[in-house]
Design a protein around this motif. Structure first.
Motif, PDB file in Angstrom:
ATOM      1  N   LEU A  86      45.091  45.756  44.163  1.00 40.71           N
ATOM      2  CA  LEU A  86      43.964  45.029  43.477  1.00 40.71           C
ATOM      3  C   LEU A  86      42.676  45.166  44.287  1.00 40.71           C
ATOM      4  CD1 LEU A  86      45.573  41.598  42.883  1.00 40.71           C
ATOM      5  CD2 LEU A  86      44.995  43.478  41.322  1.00 40.71           C
ATOM      6  N   CYS A 142      50.634  45.561  46.213  1.00 42.48           N
ATOM      7  CA  CYS A 142      49.842  44.895  45.014  1.00 42.48           C
ATOM      8  C   CYS A 142      48.568  44.555  45.638  1.00 42.48           C
ATOM      9  CB  CYS A 142      50.574  43.603  44.637  1.00 42.48           C
ATOM     10  SG  CYS A 142      52.256  43.924  43.578  1.00 42.48           S
ATOM     11  N   SER A 187      42.457  36.544  45.603  1.00 41.54           N
ATOM     12  CA  SER A 187      41.923  37.340  44.556  1.00 41.54           C
ATOM     13  C   SER A 187      41.811  36.977  43.297  1.00 41.54           C
ATOM     14  CB  SER A 187      42.714  38.952  44.734  1.00 41.54           C
ATOM     15  OG  SER A 187      43.822  38.248  43.811  1.00 41.54           O
ATOM     16  N   SER A 188      42.531  35.893  43.076  1.00 42.47           N
ATOM     17  CA  SER A 188      42.462  35.085  41.747  1.00 42.47           C
ATOM     18  C   SER A 188      42.868  36.156  40.606  1.00 42.47           C
ATOM     19  CB  SER A 188      41.179  34.309  41.403  1.00 42.47           C
ATOM     20  OG  SER A 188      40.331  35.364  40.925  1.00 42.47           O
ATOM     21  N   ARG A 189      43.325  37.327  41.008  1.00 42.06           N
ATOM     22  CA  ARG A 189      44.042  38.009  40.001  1.00 42.06           C
ATOM     23  C   ARG A 189      45.308  38.675  40.130  1.00 42.06           C
ATOM     24  NH1 ARG A 189      41.309  43.233  40.609  1.00 42.06           N
ATOM     25  NH2 ARG A 189      40.433  42.787  42.864  1.00 42.06           N
ATOM     26  N   ALA A 190      46.123  37.599  40.611  1.00 46.22           N
ATOM     27  CA  ALA A 190      47.483  37.824  40.710  1.00 46.22           C
ATOM     28  C   ALA A 190      48.124  36.199  40.460  1.00 46.22           C
ATOM     29  CB  ALA A 190      47.922  38.062  42.273  1.00 46.22           C
ATOM     30  N   GLN A 191      49.238  36.367  39.483  1.00 43.46           N
ATOM     31  CA  GLN A 191      49.719  35.167  38.974  1.00 43.46           C
ATOM     32  C   GLN A 191      51.142  35.444  39.198  1.00 43.46           C
ATOM     33  OE1 GLN A 191      48.608  34.500  35.031  1.00 43.46           O
ATOM     34  NE2 GLN A 191      50.565  33.237  34.552  1.00 43.46           N
ATOM     35  N   SER A 230      44.580  43.302  37.105  1.00 38.97           N
ATOM     36  CA  SER A 230      45.352  41.996  37.470  1.00 38.97           C
ATOM     37  C   SER A 230      46.858  42.201  37.379  1.00 38.97           C
ATOM     38  CB  SER A 230      44.800  40.786  36.385  1.00 38.97           C
ATOM     39  OG  SER A 230      45.448  40.985  35.127  1.00 38.97           O
ATOM     40  N   PRO A 242      39.735  46.575  31.798  1.00 38.22           N
ATOM     41  CA  PRO A 242      40.710  45.716  32.336  1.00 38.22           C
ATOM     42  C   PRO A 242      42.118  46.258  32.035  1.00 38.22           C
ATOM     43  CG  PRO A 242      39.055  44.583  31.046  1.00 38.22           C
ATOM     44  CD  PRO A 242      38.917  45.825  30.722  1.00 38.22           C
ATOM     45  N   CYS A 289      46.344  44.965  32.814  1.00 45.70           N
ATOM     46  CA  CYS A 289      47.361  43.757  33.468  1.00 45.70           C
ATOM     47  C   CYS A 289      48.731  44.382  33.685  1.00 45.70           C
ATOM     48  CB  CYS A 289      47.319  42.541  32.889  1.00 45.70           C
ATOM     49  SG  CYS A 289      48.542  41.390  33.428  1.00 45.70           S
ATOM     50  N   SER A 303      38.945  46.906  40.508  1.00 49.66           N
ATOM     51  CA  SER A 303      38.579  45.603  40.394  1.00 49.66           C
ATOM     52  C   SER A 303      38.730  44.921  39.140  1.00 49.66           C
ATOM     53  CB  SER A 303      37.127  45.743  40.657  1.00 49.66           C
ATOM     54  OG  SER A 303      36.446  46.508  39.945  1.00 49.66           O
ATOM     55  N   LEU A 304      39.124  45.821  37.993  1.00 44.90           N
ATOM     56  CA  LEU A 304      39.443  45.408  36.838  1.00 44.90           C
ATOM     57  C   LEU A 304      40.861  45.202  36.567  1.00 44.90           C
ATOM     58  CD1 LEU A 304      36.891  47.768  34.671  1.00 44.90           C
ATOM     59  CD2 LEU A 304      36.749  45.284  35.315  1.00 44.90           C
TER      60      LEU A 304
END
Lengths: 344, 344
Positions: free
Chosen positions: A29, A25, A58-62, A36, A4, A6, A33-34
């Motif tokens: 993503l 971005c 995607s719940s992998r971006a904040q 964020s 993973p 980030c 897949s790993l």
């Protein structure tokens, strides 16, 4: 893509800002897949951008709110001192705080250098960060060249440090034993200026595979994996190459538009010409790495489109995953070991 | 081609020697009815060469016997001290003696620099000769760039002198008020190294049209008529451009050879591709001028063919006819005049 990762993304930087960075971005993503992302920028602007819904899904971006933006024309000192809440600065801070493994920005180079250095500091033993970029070569692989303009007045020690950092980056990108060379002029005339002669001496003492001098044309032959030069020479060489490539491209286009027959020929040759253009597409080489900082920082070209910016994100992810910063520190430790006088 | 001109030709120099140089001489004389040549080299070899009969028939070519040849691998000091009867040296001596208006050689650069300087001496007020060459640009004209490797460690004063000499050569080649620029790195990062900053100051005081800095890519846009840089940077920039052009050419060829359809497309597009190749043919730009000597000296690329070598001869004829050396002297005198404190 084994672990993973980030990345903190300065979403406001570059000539195009959000439309380009967020599209990139999203694409990034989807392919990794790993991974964020921390999307740094004006929160309301980011949330109202068309690509945001998919990013959120995607719940992998904040989102990390940054009220200020470093403009392309901001002088480095101004950007550094007055914009303490810029998206660029906050992105680097995420790396410093350990919330992200690396940061990417398409913002102005001077500010990026000044702020990243201020926030992340240099690795112990490195005097000055350098800008490194990959350029295509005839052998089908790519050559890493540094420095490209961060340091226009260098000492031999700086060039030797560039060699060490470049070698570490090249290894992080998968080259087992990178061949490190010094950019120099043709042997026939004179074998280099004073700086280069001294740098060669120092590079020979380094824990790396130094293969000696290469000339300007050798860079594109793939004669070395890492080519070291001072920032003035590197910047001129890189921009000169861009200039030649643009000129040749323009000439080729003009010839294929000259009259009816040429246009017809262009139509028939278009699959071949497209393959050629794809092969030399500079966007695939977008993403210059700032070496020597205590964190991974990648600079995208200001004018990059989403395809180019995605490549900068991929470059940062790869450097972070392959522990670029640790590799440089380890090389420096190995060097100190070599320099230490042996026990009596 | 308004006045008679006589050139001394080192017929033995270059990778190919007589077959190339004599064929070029013949072609040159055919196209320039007011030119004559001194063919310097081994007399028996010259007289037995296939092209010689036609050259002799023109009655504008005369042989000057030189028993020795400077080889491509001869170190400059050796060529200078031990080969006092080389074709290269005797060609320059013809210029020094006033028997020829200029000399052309495809011999090795180091020897050429050392011997031409020893025989002809530098113009008063010029510290070091420089190598200048014309490169194509997008505007359809050409840009003169210097120095290209004669001086790898330069002072600001040297760069200022290069500007003055380059401007004089550009004028001799027909540009009324040459725009002289300094090669520098992008404004965004840092505005150049110490050398370039000081050189800009000095160039502003010179009797020439100084337009400030240009970057590497600007060179090929035709942003300036004369681009000044130190020999290290110039050599790297020129060779880098060659490297890029060769790589792109190779890629284009490969794409047009990939499979049956591509080969067919290449056949159809061949008139267009030929026009493109002709347009970027580097042979038309062959002939680097050694500036700062008391005589016109042009260096051909060692690997030049007859077409390329003929262009070097034409370059020398043009420089001689337009009084290159006198123009440089006049510019230097004008500069001294400017520097002299005004009468009280």
């Amino acid at each position: 893509m084994t672990s993973p990762v980030c990345l903190a993304v300065d979403c406001m930087g570059g000539d195009h800002g959000l439309p380009v960075t967020l599209a990139a971005c999203l694409d990034f993503l989807k392919r990794d897949s790993l991974a964020s992302l921390l999307l740094v920028g004006r929160e309301s602007d980011i949330r109202s951008a068309p690509a945001f819904a998919a990013l959120q899904a995607s719940s992998r971006a904040q989102v990390i709110h940054a009220p200020e933006v470093v403009e392309m024309g901001d002088p480095p000192a101004v950007a550094l001192r007055t914009k303490r809440q810029s998206s660029m600065r906050l992105a680097f801070e995420q790396v410093g705080l350990g919330h992200a493994h690396g940061a990417v920005s398409a913002g102005n180079t001077g500010a990026l250098m000044a702020i990243s250095r201020n926030v992340l500091k240099t690795i112990e033993g490195i005097d000055r960060p350098a800008i490194a970029t990959f350029i295509p070569n005839r052998s089908g692989s790519s050559t890493l060249m540094l420095d490209l303009g961060a340091n226009v007045d260098c000492t031999a020690e700086h060039l030797a440090q560039f060699g060490l950092m470049g070698s570490a980056l090249s290894m992080a990108m998968g080259v087992l034993q990178p061949r490190v060379a010094l950019l120099n002029v043709g042997e026939e005339v004179i074998k280099g200026n004073e700086l280069v002669k001294q740098a060669a001496e120092q590079l020979r003492q380094m824990p790396l595979h130094f293969i000696g001098n290469v000339e300007g044309n050798d860079v594109f032959k793939g004669a070395a994996d890492v080519v070291v030069c001072d920032g003035f020479v590197g910047n001129v060489a890189l921009k000169t190459s861009e200039g030649v490539a643009q000129m040749l491209g323009a000439f080729l286009k003009e010839e294929f538009r000259r009259g009816l027959f040429s246009r017809l020929a262009a139509l028939i040759a278009s699959p071949v010409l497209r393959a050629f253009v794809k092969r030399v597409d500079h966007r695939r080489y977008n993403g210059a790495v700032l070496l020597g900082l205590r964190g991974v920082v990648v600079k995208s070209h200001g004018s990059a489109d989403a395809y180019g910016f995605r490549h900068a994100l991929e470059r940062a992810a790869e450097a972070a995953r392959h522990r670029l910063v640790q590799r440089i520190s380890e090389s420096l430790a190995e060097r100190s070991e070599l320099l230490r006088p042996s026990e009596p």
